[in-house]
Design a protein around this motif. Structure first.
Motif, PDB file in Angstrom:
ATOM      1  N   THR A 107      14.621  14.580  10.404  1.00 42.66           N
ATOM      2  CA  THR A 107      14.365  15.319  11.634  1.00 42.66           C
ATOM      3  C   THR A 107      12.902  15.740  11.735  1.00 42.66           C
ATOM      4  O   THR A 107      12.467  16.220  12.774  1.00 42.66           O
ATOM      5  N   ASP A 108      12.143  15.548  10.657  1.00 40.57           N
ATOM      6  CA  ASP A 108      10.715  15.885  10.644  1.00 40.57           C
ATOM      7  C   ASP A 108       9.917  14.583  10.681  1.00 40.57           C
ATOM      8  O   ASP A 108       9.397  14.116   9.669  1.00 40.57           O
ATOM      9  N   VAL A 109       9.823  14.005  11.859  1.00 43.83           N
ATOM     10  CA  VAL A 109       9.156  12.710  12.006  1.00 43.83           C
ATOM     11  C   VAL A 109       7.679  12.771  11.617  1.00 43.83           C
ATOM     12  O   VAL A 109       7.175  11.854  10.941  1.00 43.83           O
ATOM     13  N   PRO A 110       6.918  13.817  11.999  1.00 43.88           N
ATOM     14  CA  PRO A 110       5.508  13.866  11.583  1.00 43.88           C
ATOM     15  C   PRO A 110       5.327  13.797  10.074  1.00 43.88           C
ATOM     16  O   PRO A 110       4.370  13.180   9.582  1.00 43.88           O
ATOM     17  N   ALA A 111       6.248  14.414   9.311  1.00 44.06           N
ATOM     18  CA  ALA A 111       6.153  14.354   7.849  1.00 44.06           C
ATOM     19  C   ALA A 111       6.349  12.924   7.358  1.00 44.06           C
ATOM     20  O   ALA A 111       5.675  12.481   6.415  1.00 44.06           O
ATOM     21  N   THR A 112       7.260  12.199   7.972  1.00 41.63           N
ATOM     22  CA  THR A 112       7.481  10.798   7.604  1.00 41.63           C
ATOM     23  C   THR A 112       6.234   9.976   7.871  1.00 41.63           C
ATOM     24  O   THR A 112       5.819   9.159   7.033  1.00 41.63           O
ATOM     25  N   ILE A 113       5.602  10.185   9.009  1.00 42.98           N
ATOM     26  CA  ILE A 113       4.391   9.436   9.351  1.00 42.98           C
ATOM     27  C   ILE A 113       3.234   9.804   8.415  1.00 42.98           C
ATOM     28  O   ILE A 113       2.458   8.928   8.004  1.00 42.98           O
ATOM     29  N   ARG A 114       3.138  11.071   8.037  1.00 44.78           N
ATOM     30  CA  ARG A 114       2.088  11.469   7.081  1.00 44.78           C
ATOM     31  C   ARG A 114       2.288  10.754   5.756  1.00 44.78           C
ATOM     32  O   ARG A 114       1.312  10.298   5.113  1.00 44.78           O
ATOM     33  N   TYR A 115       3.533  10.640   5.317  1.00 44.93           N
ATOM     34  CA  TYR A 115       3.835   9.949   4.061  1.00 44.93           C
ATOM     35  C   TYR A 115       3.405   8.487   4.147  1.00 44.93           C
ATOM     36  O   TYR A 115       2.745   7.953   3.246  1.00 44.93           O
ATOM     37  N   ILE A 116       3.754   7.826   5.239  1.00 38.48           N
ATOM     38  CA  ILE A 116       3.362   6.425   5.423  1.00 38.48           C
ATOM     39  C   ILE A 116       1.848   6.284   5.428  1.00 38.48           C
ATOM     40  O   ILE A 116       1.290   5.350   4.821  1.00 38.48           O
ATOM     41  N   ASN A 117       1.155   7.203   6.073  1.00 40.51           N
ATOM     42  CA  ASN A 117      -0.302   7.096   6.180  1.00 40.51           C
ATOM     43  C   ASN A 117      -1.012   7.286   4.846  1.00 40.51           C
ATOM     44  O   ASN A 117      -2.025   6.637   4.573  1.00 40.51           O
ATOM     45  N   VAL A 118      -0.485   8.170   3.993  1.00 43.50           N
ATOM     46  CA  VAL A 118      -1.062   8.309   2.644  1.00 43.50           C
ATOM     47  C   VAL A 118      -0.846   7.011   1.862  1.00 43.50           C
ATOM     48  O   VAL A 118      -1.743   6.530   1.165  1.00 43.50           O
ATOM     49  N   PHE A 119       0.329   6.453   1.973  1.00 38.85           N
ATOM     50  CA  PHE A 119       0.643   5.167   1.341  1.00 38.85           C
ATOM     51  C   PHE A 119      -0.341   4.091   1.821  1.00 38.85           C
ATOM     52  O   PHE A 119      -0.889   3.324   1.021  1.00 38.85           O
ATOM     53  N   LYS A 120      -0.575   4.033   3.107  1.00 39.29           N
ATOM     54  CA  LYS A 120      -1.476   3.028   3.682  1.00 39.29           C
ATOM     55  C   LYS A 120      -2.911   3.230   3.210  1.00 39.29           C
ATOM     56  O   LYS A 120      -3.618   2.253   2.902  1.00 39.29           O
ATOM     57  N   ARG A 121      -3.358   4.470   3.167  1.00 32.43           N
ATOM     58  CA  ARG A 121      -4.739   4.734   2.739  1.00 32.43           C
ATOM     59  C   ARG A 121      -4.959   4.314   1.296  1.00 32.43           C
ATOM     60  O   ARG A 121      -6.031   3.802   0.946  1.00 32.43           O
ATOM     61  N   TYR A 122      -3.967   4.547   0.448  1.00 37.38           N
ATOM     62  CA  TYR A 122      -4.110   4.166  -0.957  1.00 37.38           C
ATOM     63  C   TYR A 122      -4.252   2.646  -1.088  1.00 37.38           C
ATOM     64  O   TYR A 122      -5.065   2.157  -1.878  1.00 37.38           O
ATOM     65  N   LEU A 123      -3.464   1.914  -0.330  1.00 39.34           N
ATOM     66  CA  LEU A 123      -3.490   0.458  -0.437  1.00 39.34           C
ATOM     67  C   LEU A 123      -4.721  -0.158   0.218  1.00 39.34           C
ATOM     68  O   LEU A 123      -5.271  -1.155  -0.271  1.00 39.34           O
ATOM     69  N   GLY A 124      -5.161   0.423   1.321  1.00 44.67           N
ATOM     70  CA  GLY A 124      -6.236  -0.195   2.083  1.00 44.67           C
ATOM     71  C   GLY A 124      -5.686  -1.275   3.004  1.00 44.67           C
ATOM     72  O   GLY A 124      -4.586  -1.798   2.797  1.00 44.67           O
ATOM     73  N   PRO A 125      -6.432  -1.657   4.028  1.00 44.45           N
ATOM     74  CA  PRO A 125      -5.912  -2.564   5.058  1.00 44.45           C
ATOM     75  C   PRO A 125      -5.552  -3.959   4.563  1.00 44.45           C
ATOM     76  O   PRO A 125      -4.709  -4.628   5.158  1.00 44.45           O
ATOM     77  N   LYS A 126      -6.149  -4.428   3.481  1.00 44.40           N
ATOM     78  CA  LYS A 126      -5.915  -5.796   3.026  1.00 44.40           C
ATOM     79  C   LYS A 126      -4.667  -5.942   2.151  1.00 44.40           C
ATOM     80  O   LYS A 126      -4.247  -7.064   1.871  1.00 44.40           O
ATOM     81  N   ARG A 127      -4.091  -4.819   1.708  1.00 41.38           N
ATOM     82  CA  ARG A 127      -2.938  -4.909   0.806  1.00 41.38           C
ATOM     83  C   ARG A 127      -1.673  -4.320   1.408  1.00 41.38           C
ATOM     84  O   ARG A 127      -0.684  -4.116   0.711  1.00 41.38           O
ATOM     85  N   LEU A 128      -1.683  -4.086   2.704  1.00 41.46           N
ATOM     86  CA  LEU A 128      -0.516  -3.488   3.351  1.00 41.46           C
ATOM     87  C   LEU A 128       0.665  -4.445   3.342  1.00 41.46           C
ATOM     88  O   LEU A 128       0.506  -5.660   3.419  1.00 41.46           O
TER      89      LEU A 128
END
Length: 329
Positions: free
Chosen positions: A185-206
């Motif tokens: 029910t906390d969609v912004p928290a889910t998106i924040r989690y995904i974004n931290v995951f994405k930042r760690y990987l970088g655009p080439k390893r998504l």
């Protein structure tokens, strides 16, 4: 026949062939645009495969959640059950999707990347036929305490990214669903989690495939979480757990009719994007007792289909009605 007349006939014939080809391409495009995602079932009970109602669906995909260290056989039940489940799936030509989860021994402690990698290598050696994997089931769920089941922890977004990279490196030929998240029910928290995951990987390893459990959308009859995850990712989105809930303590009292309605809405959500290419309905086997906190079974404890089963049946088999006798509220 004059040369001019022959040329005219050839031109008309070429035009007709081109028109026919264009119509065929258009028809093909129409079929592609109306294609539905692959539908499978998520469950950890090998008996599911022997149920006539399951066989009637003719599904070719199924999902199983198991401890990441299952190959070390710390539990007397985990490894034998997994072997039986995989054997039954293979017998019916069903492709397994295996999602890893916390250890039964250390449920509140996340493994180091070294330990995780070591255990995954053992799993792949024991089950080389499994090539469709998820690094961690419902990674963003956080610390959870459940009555009767103890408590367990989930990885941080950075840890999830590390497990994803470790799994990819350990099995480069495997298809890895990059991140498996709960919409909640906390969609912004889910998106924040995904974004931290994405930042760690970088655009080439998504990842090229993402996983989502959109229970909240499905059972509250909105599309907020599913739309948000679609907007925040690229590539395929698999609904790796979804379905109508029969009972969830504190949120949904026991109701088969509400589960049926939610299951219909589940298929409405798959129409949001052609990027949604698979869904795994959880779960097949209903709660053992009335005290179960969570129950989303398409069958009751005796294996008898519930009304929501008919929604799945009619959808995947393109039937207008379901002749299966189902359980009642």
């Amino acid at each position: 026949m004059t040369r001019a007349r022959l040329s005219l006939i050839l031109i008309v014939l070429a035009g007709a062939l081109a028109l026919a080809a264009g119509s065929a391409v258009g028809a093909g495009a129409q079929r592609a645009s109306s294609s539905s995602p692959l539908v499978g079932i998520g469950d950890e009970q090998p008996a599911m495969f022997a149920n006539p109602a399951f066989k009637a669906l003719h599904t070719r995909i199924a999902r199983y959640v198991t401890p990441y260290d299952v190959a070390s056989n710390h539990s007397h039940n985990d490894l034998p059950r997994l072997k039986a489940w995989l054997a039954a799936a293979k017998k019916q030509g069903i492709q397994p999707l295996i999602a890893f989860y916390h250890s039964d021994r250390t449920a509140r402690k996340m493994p180091s990347v070294k330990t995780y990698t070591s255990e995954i290598k053992k799993f792949l050696k024991a089950f080389p036929q499994v090539t469709l994997l998820q690094p961690w089931n419902e990674a963003n769920r956080g610390n959870v305490r459940e009555s009767g089941n103890g408590s367990y922890s989930s990885p941080s977004a950075t840890q999830s990214a590390q497990y994803y990279l470790a799994l990819k490196a350990t099995c480069p030929k495997c298809t890895v669903v990059g991140l498996d998240v709960l919409d909640s029910t906390d969609v912004p928290a889910t998106i924040r989690y995904i974004n931290v995951f994405k930042r760690y990987l970088g655009p080439k390893r998504l990842p090229s495939i993402w996983g989502l459990h959109n229970y909240s959308d499905t059972n509250r009859f909105h599309a907020t979480g599913t739309r948000a995850v679609l907007a925040d990712t690229t590539g395929q989105l698999w609904l790796t757990e979804t379905g109508g809930i029969v009972k969830l303590s504190g949120d949904f009292p026991f109701s088969l009719s509400r589960q049926t309605k939610a299951t219909r809405y589940m298929f409405t959500l798959t129409g949001l994007s052609r990027r949604i290419t698979r869904l795994y309905v959880f779960q097949w086997t209903g709660g053992v007792t009335a005290r179960e906190r969570f129950d989303a079974g398409l069958t009751d404890v005796h294996g008898k289909p519930r009304p929501a089963y008919c929604v799945i049946y009619e959808h995947v088999l393109h039937k207008r009605s379901c002749s299966v006798k189902t359980a009642k509220d």
